[in-house]
Each structure stands twice: as structure tokens, then as C-alpha cells.
Write a protein that holds these residues in place. Structure first.
Motif, mmCIF file in Angstrom:
data_model
loop_
_atom_site.group_PDB
_atom_site.id
_atom_site.type_symbol
_atom_site.label_atom_id
_atom_site.label_comp_id
_atom_site.label_asym_id
_atom_site.label_seq_id
_atom_site.Cartn_x
_atom_site.Cartn_y
_atom_site.Cartn_z
ATOM 1 N N GLN A 20 20.645 14.146 -6.402
ATOM 2 C CA GLN A 20 20.971 13.087 -7.339
ATOM 3 C C GLN A 20 20.180 11.854 -6.959
ATOM 4 O OE1 GLN A 20 25.170 12.483 -7.840
ATOM 5 N NE2 GLN A 20 24.923 10.478 -8.779
ATOM 6 N N VAL A 21 19.915 10.992 -7.922
ATOM 7 C CA VAL A 21 19.210 9.752 -7.663
ATOM 8 C C VAL A 21 20.166 8.590 -7.864
ATOM 9 C CG1 VAL A 21 17.332 8.236 -8.396
ATOM 10 C CG2 VAL A 21 16.976 10.705 -8.315
ATOM 11 N N TYR A 22 20.219 7.698 -6.847
ATOM 12 C CA TYR A 22 21.077 6.525 -6.904
ATOM 13 C C TYR A 22 20.216 5.279 -7.048
ATOM 14 C CZ TYR A 22 24.614 9.696 -5.055
ATOM 15 O OH TYR A 22 25.476 10.744 -4.879
ATOM 16 N N THR A 23 20.636 4.381 -7.928
ATOM 17 C CA THR A 23 19.938 3.112 -8.066
ATOM 18 C C THR A 23 20.328 2.194 -6.909
ATOM 19 O OG1 THR A 23 21.709 2.076 -9.340
ATOM 20 C CG2 THR A 23 20.044 3.330 -10.573
ATOM 21 N N LYS A 24 19.577 1.115 -6.764
ATOM 22 C CA LYS A 24 19.875 0.152 -5.713
ATOM 23 C C LYS A 24 21.273 -0.426 -5.907
ATOM 24 C CE LYS A 24 17.884 -3.841 -3.338
ATOM 25 N NZ LYS A 24 16.695 -4.736 -3.272
ATOM 26 N N GLU A 25 21.650 -0.655 -7.146
ATOM 27 C CA GLU A 25 22.979 -1.195 -7.426
ATOM 28 C C GLU A 25 24.067 -0.216 -7.004
ATOM 29 O OE1 GLU A 25 20.415 -1.226 -9.549
ATOM 30 O OE2 GLU A 25 19.994 -3.372 -9.317
ATOM 31 N N GLN A 26 23.842 1.074 -7.239
ATOM 32 C CA GLN A 26 24.821 2.082 -6.830
ATOM 33 C C GLN A 26 24.920 2.165 -5.311
ATOM 34 O OE1 GLN A 26 23.058 5.320 -9.188
ATOM 35 N NE2 GLN A 26 25.022 5.513 -10.258
ATOM 36 N N LEU A 27 23.781 2.068 -4.646
ATOM 37 C CA LEU A 27 23.793 2.061 -3.180
ATOM 38 C C LEU A 27 24.592 0.871 -2.666
ATOM 39 C CD1 LEU A 27 20.049 2.911 -2.378
ATOM 40 C CD2 LEU A 27 22.004 4.449 -2.191
ATOM 41 N N GLN A 28 24.351 -0.290 -3.246
ATOM 42 C CA GLN A 28 25.068 -1.489 -2.825
ATOM 43 C C GLN A 28 26.564 -1.350 -3.043
ATOM 44 O OE1 GLN A 28 22.850 -4.274 -5.247
ATOM 45 N NE2 GLN A 28 21.601 -4.972 -3.507
ATOM 46 N N THR A 29 26.945 -0.710 -4.143
ATOM 47 C CA THR A 29 28.374 -0.497 -4.424
ATOM 48 C C THR A 29 29.007 0.383 -3.364
ATOM 49 O OG1 THR A 29 28.050 -0.726 -6.820
ATOM 50 C CG2 THR A 29 30.036 0.423 -6.095
ATOM 51 N N ASP A 30 28.355 1.496 -3.041
ATOM 52 C CA ASP A 30 28.883 2.403 -2.023
ATOM 53 C C ASP A 30 28.982 1.729 -0.663
ATOM 54 O OD1 ASP A 30 29.502 4.580 -3.528
ATOM 55 O OD2 ASP A 30 27.871 5.865 -2.817
ATOM 56 N N PHE A 31 27.928 1.002 -0.285
ATOM 57 C CA PHE A 31 27.905 0.443 1.065
ATOM 58 C C PHE A 31 28.830 -0.763 1.204
ATOM 59 C CE2 PHE A 31 23.500 2.444 1.122
ATOM 60 C CZ PHE A 31 24.047 3.644 1.560
ATOM 61 N N ASN A 58 21.124 -6.270 8.305
ATOM 62 C CA ASN A 58 19.721 -5.854 8.433
ATOM 63 C C ASN A 58 19.475 -4.521 7.735
ATOM 64 O OD1 ASN A 58 19.058 -8.115 9.952
ATOM 65 N ND2 ASN A 58 19.436 -7.105 11.917
ATOM 66 N N LEU A 59 20.448 -3.628 7.818
ATOM 67 C CA LEU A 59 20.300 -2.316 7.192
ATOM 68 C C LEU A 59 20.336 -2.422 5.671
ATOM 69 C CD1 LEU A 59 20.192 0.801 7.463
ATOM 70 C CD2 LEU A 59 22.683 0.780 7.533
ATOM 71 N N THR A 60 21.299 -3.160 5.153
ATOM 72 C CA THR A 60 21.487 -3.220 3.703
ATOM 73 C C THR A 60 20.509 -4.181 3.013
ATOM 74 O OG1 THR A 60 23.233 -4.889 4.001
ATOM 75 C CG2 THR A 60 23.915 -2.585 3.852
ATOM 76 N N ALA A 61 19.866 -5.041 3.789
ATOM 77 C CA ALA A 61 18.904 -5.975 3.188
ATOM 78 C C ALA A 61 17.658 -5.260 2.693
ATOM 79 C CB ALA A 61 18.511 -7.046 4.197
ATOM 80 N N ASN A 62 17.421 -4.065 3.201
ATOM 81 C CA ASN A 62 16.197 -3.334 2.846
ATOM 82 C C ASN A 62 16.490 -2.043 2.085
ATOM 83 O OD1 ASN A 62 14.281 -5.113 4.293
ATOM 84 N ND2 ASN A 62 15.385 -4.414 6.105
ATOM 85 N N LEU A 63 17.517 -2.063 1.260
ATOM 86 C CA LEU A 63 17.830 -0.883 0.459
ATOM 87 C C LEU A 63 16.704 -0.601 -0.528
ATOM 88 C CD1 LEU A 63 21.616 -1.410 -0.356
ATOM 89 C CD2 LEU A 63 20.622 0.142 1.332
ATOM 90 N N PRO A 64 16.349 0.659 -0.723
ATOM 91 C CA PRO A 64 15.285 0.991 -1.679
ATOM 92 C C PRO A 64 15.755 0.792 -3.124
ATOM 93 C CG PRO A 64 16.332 2.983 -0.853
ATOM 94 C CD PRO A 64 16.918 1.848 -0.062
ATOM 95 N N TYR A 77 25.085 7.595 7.197
ATOM 96 C CA TYR A 77 25.182 7.943 8.614
ATOM 97 C C TYR A 77 24.766 6.776 9.501
ATOM 98 C CZ TYR A 77 26.494 12.830 9.061
ATOM 99 O OH TYR A 77 27.207 13.992 9.110
ATOM 100 N N ARG A 78 23.666 6.127 9.141
ATOM 101 C CA ARG A 78 23.186 5.008 9.952
ATOM 102 C C ARG A 78 24.193 3.863 9.960
ATOM 103 N NH1 ARG A 78 17.427 3.450 7.864
ATOM 104 N NH2 ARG A 78 17.708 1.829 9.447
ATOM 105 N N LEU A 79 24.821 3.624 8.817
ATOM 106 C CA LEU A 79 25.813 2.552 8.743
ATOM 107 C C LEU A 79 27.037 2.881 9.601
ATOM 108 C CD1 LEU A 79 26.785 0.704 5.474
ATOM 109 C CD2 LEU A 79 28.438 1.133 7.273
ATOM 110 N N VAL A 80 27.546 4.105 9.442
ATOM 111 C CA VAL A 80 28.723 4.516 10.210
ATOM 112 C C VAL A 80 28.431 4.475 11.711
ATOM 113 C CG1 VAL A 80 30.258 6.454 10.741
ATOM 114 C CG2 VAL A 80 29.749 5.894 8.363
#
Length: 455
Positions: A20-31, A58-64, A77-80
Motif C-alpha cells: 500500500q502507498v501512504y501519503t505524507k499526511e497519512q504517515l503524520q496521522t499514524d505517527f 528528528n525522525l518525523t521531520a524528514n517523512l517522505p 519500528y524506528r520510532l518504537v
């Protein structure tokens, strides 16, 4: 023979997500959701990683701008892992698309490995054309040095603090799976390896599916002869020989203990009565591979290893709601063990089992610890029950430990965010593992003899 192949296949299945492909907005919502819940439910978060907020930022500032399901999982995994806590859980057996393994849609590196001291060795070549030999050291995969690959994988693995022994143990079981899920999904693998003589060779392995690997493994095993395994006690081994005794505590798993009808109080009463009746002077307690479970097995044991009655507490628990409970040090039992205790630990000694090793060191002066650093943090950790949450966009399940088990300020050892450190550290070569040399046990036997002889 070690079943590395079976171990990593089983471990792999809970973590598969449908492509599945997630947009940056979806990634931000999950994280954002995940970060908020970790802060809410993990009471040990800032105790063991004061820099969590900065690292997460630092991790979430560079979301694709977009990420496929594997890239999403890698970020989770990296966040956890930044929580510095080994009791988290990511994914579960019923994830909707783990069927990709069962129906052969996913194809992987067909090589199981052993990870030792920062190096990766071949355990089984499960390809259609097995060319790699057990014990070959892998130098690189698809041009990436193995050290760089391990560094990437270690950044995704959650563990207590800075403990590495548990990560190597995990990777020995799941390296092909985690390479596929968290690094890359190539169709082939150019592997540079060297044999025992140091001669390098380059082989090309085509990724194949689970069913093919199982067939190859069975074909390989059918050519080997092995003795039937004896039926073993799943919970413990115990024997007394002269003035020495050996007790292996294999697990504190709730279901297994219930099935075996073993309860902590009656179990320890039986063990230490026999030690007393037979005037045993040296006890070897083997906790290797015990990943913990029921905490009463660490709590009840305290009264049997005390040198003397003591004031104070042996643990505190703090819930995610801030409720605190203090457990006083129990009185020393009449049958408490007064001889030498030799404790065996490794990177699989976790949770309640790690607490046992820690408590014996703290409360029993005549203690020697042999092996590898334990997987459980010496100061304590978040464990107990967990809060289950589902990420809103991916529906990936996360289990967050919500009780801090806080142990008293140590008197015998203190290294922040580390496990129980052995008095006699043991390292193994790949030859040791292949030949099944138990160097930790051999040393312990020597130490026991010296102790009994008064040396």
C-alpha cells in the motif's frame, strides 16, 4: 540442529502488511497517534530516554512525500525503538496481509544466519542451489557491507536501553525476514562471503518463497540422520550431584506454567527444601533463554537467596495512571540457600528472568554470574499488562507496556540502560556454535569445583 529457518519464518508472519502507498499526511496521522499513545501509556518513557521528544522530532521531520507499506513499517519500528524498551509489540499474527507469506507472494533471502559479535555467519543455505556452507562469514549483501546492514537493522529493534546482546539474538532468528521488511525487497542477492580459511567467494541467490524454502530444508534434512529427541520438561530441569546442584528455569510463560500446574511458592519450597536436606553447597542457576513471564517467579525467589533479613523494598510498580505499589523485601526463609550461587545468563534472559539474576547479585554475596549481558535492564523496565492501539491509517497493532517495574538503587552494579553484566563474560566463535560448545557451562563447572574445594 538449530532450526533457524523455522524460527525466522514464524517470527516474520505477524509483521506483514499489504502492499500500500501512504501519503505524507497519512504517515503524520499514524505517527502523531503513536507518539501520543506511547507518552500516555508508557510510564518509563522519560526515565530511560530523556531525549525521546528530540529524537522523534528528528525522525518525523524528514517523512517522505509517500511511503509503501514496508517503508511505513520501517518508520514505525524506528520510532518504537526510541522508547528504549524491550516489551513493546509491533504487529500481530492476524494482520490482514500476512497471507502473502503463506500463498507465496513474498520472496526472500534464502539464507538463515547466526549473528555473533557484530559479524554474520551462514547457518543454512536454503536456496535451490546451495553454495554457501555453514560457518561462512557474510561480508556484504548487494554491495552493502554487513556492518552497515546490522547498523540499519539495530536501529529498528526495540530493546531495554543500550543492550545489544538481545538484538543479536533476535537477528540470528529473523535476519532474512527483517532484511526484507525493513531494508529492501530485491529479487536477487549478490553475497560476498569468506570461508574458514579466509578465501572470499561471490554467489548470486535468487529470492524464493516460503514454500520453496521449506521444501529445500526438508530435502536437506532428509539426507541427514539424527537421534530422536527425548521428551523434556518444558518448565525446568533440576538435579543434585553430591554437594552441587543444577537448576534450569526455562520459562515463566503463563500458559505453560498453568498447563504444568506449577506455582511459584510450592515450586521454590520444593527446590530449596531438597537443597537444604541434601546439604548442597553450590547451586548453578541457568537462566539462559528464559524470556520471562509471570513476575511472582522473581518475587518469591527473593526470600530464598537473602543473606540476612533486610528492610526496604525489592520492587515498585507504577501504572500509566500514576498508581504506585511498593513490595517490601520478604523475610528470609528457613530453607534459604547459604552456599555459592552461579548464575548463567545470555541475551535471551529477559524480564522476570533478568530480575532474578539481578536480585541474586544484590541480595546474595556469594554469587558469580557467567555468560552474556542479560536482555533486561538492571534498573527496571516497563512491562506487565500492555495497552493495545491500532494506528488509524495502517491499522497496524501496537502493544505498549503500561507498568513501570522499578527496582531499588543497586549496591553491586550500576550502569544506566544496561543489563546484568556477567562477572565472567563469555564470547562464542562460529566454530563454538557449530560444535555446540557450552563455554559458559564449562567455566561454571570449573568455578564450582574450585568453590567446593575452598579455592
Amino acid at each position: 540442529m538449530k532450526s533457524r529457518f523455522v524460527a525466522w519464518l514464524i517470527f516474520l508472519m505477524p509483521f506483514i502488511l499489504e502492499a500500500q502507498v501512504y501519503t505524507k499526511e497519512q504517515l503524520q496521522t499514524d505517527f502523531s497517534f503513536l507518539i501520543s499513545n506511547i507518552k500516555t501509556y508508557n510510564p518509563a518513557l522519560y526515565k530511560y530516554n530523556k531525549a525521546f521528544d528530540e529524537q522523534v522530532a528528528n525522525l518525523t521531520a524528514n517523512l517522505p512525500e509517500e511511503a509503501n507499506s514496508f517503508q511505513h513499517l520501517s518508520l514505525v519500528y524506528r520510532l518504537v525503538a526510541l522508547a528504549n524498551e524491550g516489551h513493546f509489540g509491533v504487529g500481530f499474527w492476524q494482520d490482514s496481509v500476512h497471507s502473502g507469506i503463506l500463498d507465496g507472494r513474498y520472496q526472500y533471502l534464502p539464507v538463515s544466519v547466526e549473528v555473533l559479535n557484530g559479524k554474520v555467519y551462514v547457518w543454512s543455505d536454503l536456496s535451490d542451489n546451495p553454495e554457501l556452507v555453514r560457518g561462512d562469514e557474510i561480508i556484504s549483501i548487494n554491495g552493502d557491507p554487513i556492518a552497515a546492514i546490522l547498523e540499519k537493522l539495530n536501529a529498528h529493534l526495540f530493546s531495554d536501553g543500550d543492550i545489544v546482546s538481545s538484538k543479536y539474538r533476535t537477528l540470528s532468528n529473523v535476519f532474512p525476514a527483517f532484511y526484507y521488511l525493513l531494508i529492501d525487497q530485491p529479487k536477487s542477492f549478490k553475497i560476498v562471503a569468506k570461508d574458514k580459511s579466509g578465501k572470499e567467494k561471490e554467489v548470486l541467490k535468487t529470492a524464493i518463497d516460503r514454500n520453496r524454502m521449506i521444501e529445500n530444508a526438508k530435502a536437506s534434512q532428509s539426507k541427514q540422520t539424527s537421534k530422536p529427541k527425548a521428551v523434556e520438561n518444558e518448565i525446568y530441569d533440576f538435579n543434585v550431584e553430591g554437594k552441587s546442584a543444577y537448576l534450569k528455569l526455562k520459562t515463566f510463560n503463563r500458559a505453560k506454567l498453568k498447563s504444568a500446574k506449577i506455582k511459584a511458592k510450592s515450586f521454590y519450597k520444593m527446590i530449596f527444601k531438597e537443597l537444604s536436606d541434601k546439604a548442597v553447597k553450590a547451586l548453578t542457576l541457568d537462566l539462559r533463554g528464559n524470556s520471562g513471564g509471570r513476575t511472582e517467579y522473581s518475587d518469591v525467589l527473593v526470600s530464598y537467596v537473602l543473606d540476612e533479613n533486610m528492610d526496604g523494598y525489592h520492587k515498585k510498580t507504577v501504572s500509566w495512571e500514576g498508581k504506585t505499589r511498593t513490595y517490601g523485601i520478604p523475610k528470609k526463609k528457613k530453607k534459604a540457600f547459604n552456599g555459592g550461587i552461579f548464575v548463567l545468563i545470555d541475551g535471551g534472559t529477559f524480564s522476570a528472568a533478568s530480575i532474578i539474576a539481578r536480585n541474586i547479585r544484590e541480595y546474595h554475596d556469594d554469587t558469580v554470574i557467567v555468560g552474556e549481558e542479560s536482555a533486561g535492564r538492571y534498573e527496571g523496565f516497563a512491562a506487565g499488562s500492555s495497552q493495545t492501539v491500532y494506528l488509524p491509517e495502517s491499522n497496524l497493532r501496537i502493544n505498549i507496556p503500561r507498568y513501570l517495574i522499578e527496582l531499588p538503587v543497586p549496591k553491586k552494579e550500576y550502569q544506566s540502560n544496561r543489563g546484568v553484566i556477567p562477572d565472567h563474560p563469555i564470547t562464542y566463535t562460529i566454530e563454538d556454535v557449530i560444535e555446540q560448545r557450552d563455554k559458559a557451562m564449562n567455566l561454571t563447572k570449573q568455578l564450582t569445583i574450585k568453590y567446593l574445594n575452598g579455592n
